[in-house]
Design a protein around this motif. Structure first.
Motif, short mmCIF file in Angstrom:
data_model
loop_
_atom_site.label_atom_id
_atom_site.label_comp_id
_atom_site.label_asym_id
_atom_site.label_seq_id
_atom_site.Cartn_x
_atom_site.Cartn_y
_atom_site.Cartn_z
N UNK A 148 -17.02 26.75 5.96
CA UNK A 148 -15.85 27.54 5.57
C UNK A 148 -14.76 26.60 5.05
N UNK A 149 -14.58 26.57 3.73
CA UNK A 149 -13.59 25.69 3.11
C UNK A 149 -12.16 26.04 3.49
N UNK A 150 -11.89 27.26 3.98
CA UNK A 150 -10.55 27.63 4.40
C UNK A 150 -10.29 27.32 5.87
N UNK A 151 -11.30 26.84 6.57
CA UNK A 151 -11.14 26.48 7.99
C UNK A 151 -10.77 25.01 8.05
N UNK A 152 -9.47 24.75 7.96
CA UNK A 152 -8.94 23.39 7.95
C UNK A 152 -8.00 23.23 9.13
N UNK A 153 -8.17 22.13 9.84
CA UNK A 153 -7.31 21.86 10.98
C UNK A 153 -7.20 20.36 11.18
N UNK B 134 -3.28 24.18 12.86
CA UNK B 134 -3.80 24.94 11.73
C UNK B 134 -2.60 25.37 10.89
N UNK B 135 -2.62 25.03 9.62
CA UNK B 135 -1.49 25.35 8.75
C UNK B 135 -1.55 26.81 8.30
N UNK B 136 -0.41 27.37 7.85
CA UNK B 136 -0.36 28.78 7.44
C UNK B 136 -1.45 29.13 6.43
N UNK B 137 -2.08 30.30 6.67
CA UNK B 137 -3.11 30.80 5.78
C UNK B 137 -4.50 30.27 6.04
N UNK B 138 -4.61 29.28 6.90
CA UNK B 138 -5.92 28.69 7.19
C UNK B 138 -6.49 29.22 8.50
N UNK B 139 -7.79 29.00 8.66
CA UNK B 139 -8.51 29.39 9.87
C UNK B 139 -8.84 28.15 10.69
N UNK B 140 -9.12 28.35 11.96
CA UNK B 140 -9.49 27.24 12.82
C UNK B 140 -10.94 26.84 12.64
N UNK C 233 -1.36 33.23 10.71
CA UNK C 233 -0.69 34.23 9.87
C UNK C 233 0.81 33.98 9.78
N UNK C 234 1.28 32.92 10.42
CA UNK C 234 2.71 32.63 10.45
C UNK C 234 3.15 31.74 9.31
N UNK C 235 4.43 31.35 9.37
CA UNK C 235 5.03 30.48 8.35
C UNK C 235 5.02 29.02 8.77
N UNK C 236 4.67 28.75 10.04
CA UNK C 236 4.66 27.38 10.56
C UNK C 236 3.28 27.04 11.10
N UNK C 237 3.11 25.78 11.45
CA UNK C 237 1.84 25.32 12.00
C UNK C 237 1.51 26.06 13.30
N UNK C 238 0.25 26.44 13.45
CA UNK C 238 -0.25 27.05 14.68
C UNK C 238 -0.87 25.92 15.51
N UNK C 239 -0.31 25.67 16.69
CA UNK C 239 -0.78 24.56 17.52
C UNK C 239 -1.41 25.11 18.79
N UNK C 240 -2.59 24.57 19.11
CA UNK C 240 -3.36 25.09 20.23
C UNK C 240 -4.04 23.96 20.99
N UNK C 241 -4.34 24.24 22.25
CA UNK C 241 -5.27 23.42 23.02
C UNK C 241 -6.61 24.15 22.95
N UNK C 242 -7.65 23.43 22.59
CA UNK C 242 -9.01 24.00 22.56
C UNK C 242 -9.87 23.18 23.52
N UNK C 243 -10.54 23.86 24.43
CA UNK C 243 -11.43 23.21 25.40
C UNK C 243 -12.80 23.86 25.27
#
Length: 160
Positions: free
Chosen positions: A24-29, A50-56, A107-117
């Protein structure tokens, strides 16, 4: 690995690794794999952005590994099976082994930041239902990505 502690200052300065999902070329993180930096092997512990508009990641499920996400900052959508949920800072998502396929989109205007385990078992099977693909992963062997329409299920009998 000799390092047991990574300070907040070291984490903030660490740029992480930019990743694009191989399906998935749109899955950039950007991954900060803190577990790797301290030598953890039984599970992965990652800070992702994950930047706006992108998927994890590509929409997928694991048959044998549990995975979870805690949202630190930003807003997005989590698709879990057929359902789409709005997610925000403070939300927790638990993806159990063998459960529904899932992905996250910013879907936001800013970076989506997460912890992934996630677990790191020696063997796992992943499925990409939107692509009709299945991934077989076995320690020490190359990964196998197959078209699900080409999978055969022979009746080979039982082992004694």
């Amino acid at each position: 690995m000799d390092k047991y502690l990574i300070t907040k200052e070291e984490i903030d300065q660490y740029e992480g690794i930019s990743k694009t999902h191989f399906l998935n070329d749109n899955a950039k993180r950007v991954n900060k794999s803190l577990g790797d930096l301290t030598g953890l092997t039984g599970f992965g512990f990652h800070l992702i952005a994950v930047e706006p508009g992108h998927e994890s990641t590509e929409f997928h499920k694991h048959y044998h590994e549990d995975e979870c996400v805690y949202i630190l900052e930003g807003v997005g959508e989590a698709q879990i099976g057929e359902e789409v949920y709005t997610i925000k800072a403070g939300d927790f998502i638990g993806y159990r082994a063998g459960g529904e396929a899932h992905s996250i989109r910013n879907t936001g205007a800013n970076s989506l930041k997460c912890i992934v385990v996630g677990q790191r078992l020696e063997h796992d099977i992943g499925e990409y239902p939107n692509l009709n693909k299945r991934l077989y992963r076995h320690q020490g062997m190359p990964w196998d990505l197959v078209d699900m329409n080409a999978i055969e299920h022979p009746n080979a009998g039982k082992k004694a």
